[in-house]
Enzyme design. Structure first.
Site, mmCIF file in Angstrom:
data_model
loop_
_atom_site.group_PDB
_atom_site.id
_atom_site.type_symbol
_atom_site.label_atom_id
_atom_site.label_comp_id
_atom_site.label_asym_id
_atom_site.label_seq_id
_atom_site.Cartn_x
_atom_site.Cartn_y
_atom_site.Cartn_z
ATOM 1 N N CYS A 195 0.858 -1.188 0.000
ATOM 2 C CA CYS A 195 0.000 0.000 0.000
ATOM 3 C C CYS A 195 0.887 1.230 0.000
ATOM 4 C CB CYS A 195 -0.901 -0.018 1.234
ATOM 5 S SG CYS A 195 -2.071 1.359 1.325
ATOM 6 N N GLU A 229 1.826 -4.800 -5.308
ATOM 7 C CA GLU A 229 0.709 -5.730 -5.169
ATOM 8 C C GLU A 229 -0.311 -5.482 -6.270
ATOM 9 O OE1 GLU A 229 -2.502 -6.092 -1.700
ATOM 10 O OE2 GLU A 229 -0.501 -6.731 -1.061
#
Length: 353
Positions: A195, A229
């Site tokens: 993140c 990700e």
């Protein structure tokens, strides 16, 4: 002519005397979510529960719902202003509570920086590595803050398996957080970033790209290739595609030496960018060609010089000499993302310069 999606470099085709530039595929941030899951996500998050976030000397209007602890929301279910102490990330719903906390910290000579270890300092920028297992409250609150500005379909608050890298601006008053990224301590799919967020008060300063570049510098220290990700959000794509394209153009033009040919794996080893992301960037730059059944990179120096003007490496840059960090030790033979475990180049990946 014939076109295709992201190719496997050694894949065989039957086309003869055909030269095609491969179109870059699109990325879907909601990949894997069916209509019902998307609807549930929208229903839960469509109503903001915090109006404004006050962090340090900045007040920021929030963008999205965040699943804050219920004791903060009380009966209203809504907070007009969420006050956050920028050094501890403790939350307060009233200004006087924040000021009382800060006076207590000042009298007790509390730390004026994030918890964890400072691993980078260059000029007025500093980076702290914070272990989610050791500093659970700080890292959870960082996730809650991030959710106010990120439209993630899911957000996990089990912070134990993650490391958090908090970027700060430094002045005589202390270390002021401007953004962060997180990564798993060990990712079995090669992710080097989970993140990422630059706080709205500090956007358009190049900090998003700095955080991305920092994640790859750590991958270089680990002697691994890495990737963010997936699937990425729209904001993630806006940040990563310029980084990949500018880094690869800069490498091919200025750091490839006298090599007349180079493979995608050679680029991966030097930049720590995963091969599939290099292919995506080459597609975006229209440098990946398909000739007589073989995919290859075609990049003349004059064309690379033009691309460098369109895709420059921007400031602030990460200075690797200012990074003081030791990676976790993993078994190289079992880690498929270790550069040491990569096979030698194959002829099919040739680049002409």
């Amino acid at each position: 002519s014939r076109s295709a999606a992201v190719p496997t470099i050694a894949e065989e085709h039957t086309a003869v005397d055909v030269v095609t530039t491969i179109a870059a595929p699109t990325l879907d941030e909601h990949e894997g979510m069916d209509a019902a899951a998307l609807k549930e996500h929208e229903e839960v998050t469509k109503i903001k529960n915090v109006g404004t976030l006050e962090l340090g000397k900045y007040q920021m209007d929030t963008w999205y719902f965040s699943p804050l602890p219920k004791e903060l929301l009380r009966d209203k279910g809504m907070i007009d202003v969420l006050y956050v102490d920028e050094f501890s990330l403790n939350f307060f719903t009233r200004k006087e509570e924040l000021l009382r906390h800060q006076r207590k910290e000042l009298l007790g000579r509390g730390q004026r920086h994030p918890p964890g270890n400072e691993i980078y300092r260059c000029g007025n920028l500093s980076m702290f590595e914070v272990d989610g297992f050791e500093e659970r409250l700080y890292c959870r609150n960082l996730c809650y803050i991030a959710k106010l500005f990120l439209d993630h379909k899911t957000l996990y608050f089990d912070v134990d398996p993650f490391l958090f890298y908090v970027l700060c601006e430094v002045d005589e008053r202390g270390y002021h957080p401007v953004g962060y990224y997180s990564k798993e301590k060990y990712s079995d799919v090669g992710y080097n970033l989970a993140c990422i967020l630059t706080f709205p008060s500090h956007q358009r300063k190049g900090y998003g790209r700095f955080l991305i570049a920092f994640s790859y510098e750590l991958s270089k220290k680990e002697e691994k290739v890495g990737s963010p990700e997936k699937p990425m959000s729209d904001l993630g794509q806006q940040a990563y595609i310029p980084y990949w394209t500018s880094t690869i153009v800069d490498f091919l033009l200025n750091h490839s030496g006298d090599n007349k040919s180079m493979s995608i794996m050679d680029i991966a080893k030097k930049t720590s960018i995963m091969a599939e992301d290099i292919i995506f960037a080459l597609n975006t730059l229209e440098l990946l060609k398909f000739v007589n059944g073989v995919y290859f990179i075609y990049a003349e120096r004059a064309h690379l010089a033009e691309l460098e003007k369109k895709h420059p490496v921007k400031e602030p840059r990460v200075d690797p000499s200012k990074l003081h960090w030791t990676p976790y030790i993993n078994d190289v033979k079992r880690d498929k993302f270790s550069i040491s475990s990569k096979k030698p180049s194959v002829e099919a990946d040739t680049i002409s310069a």
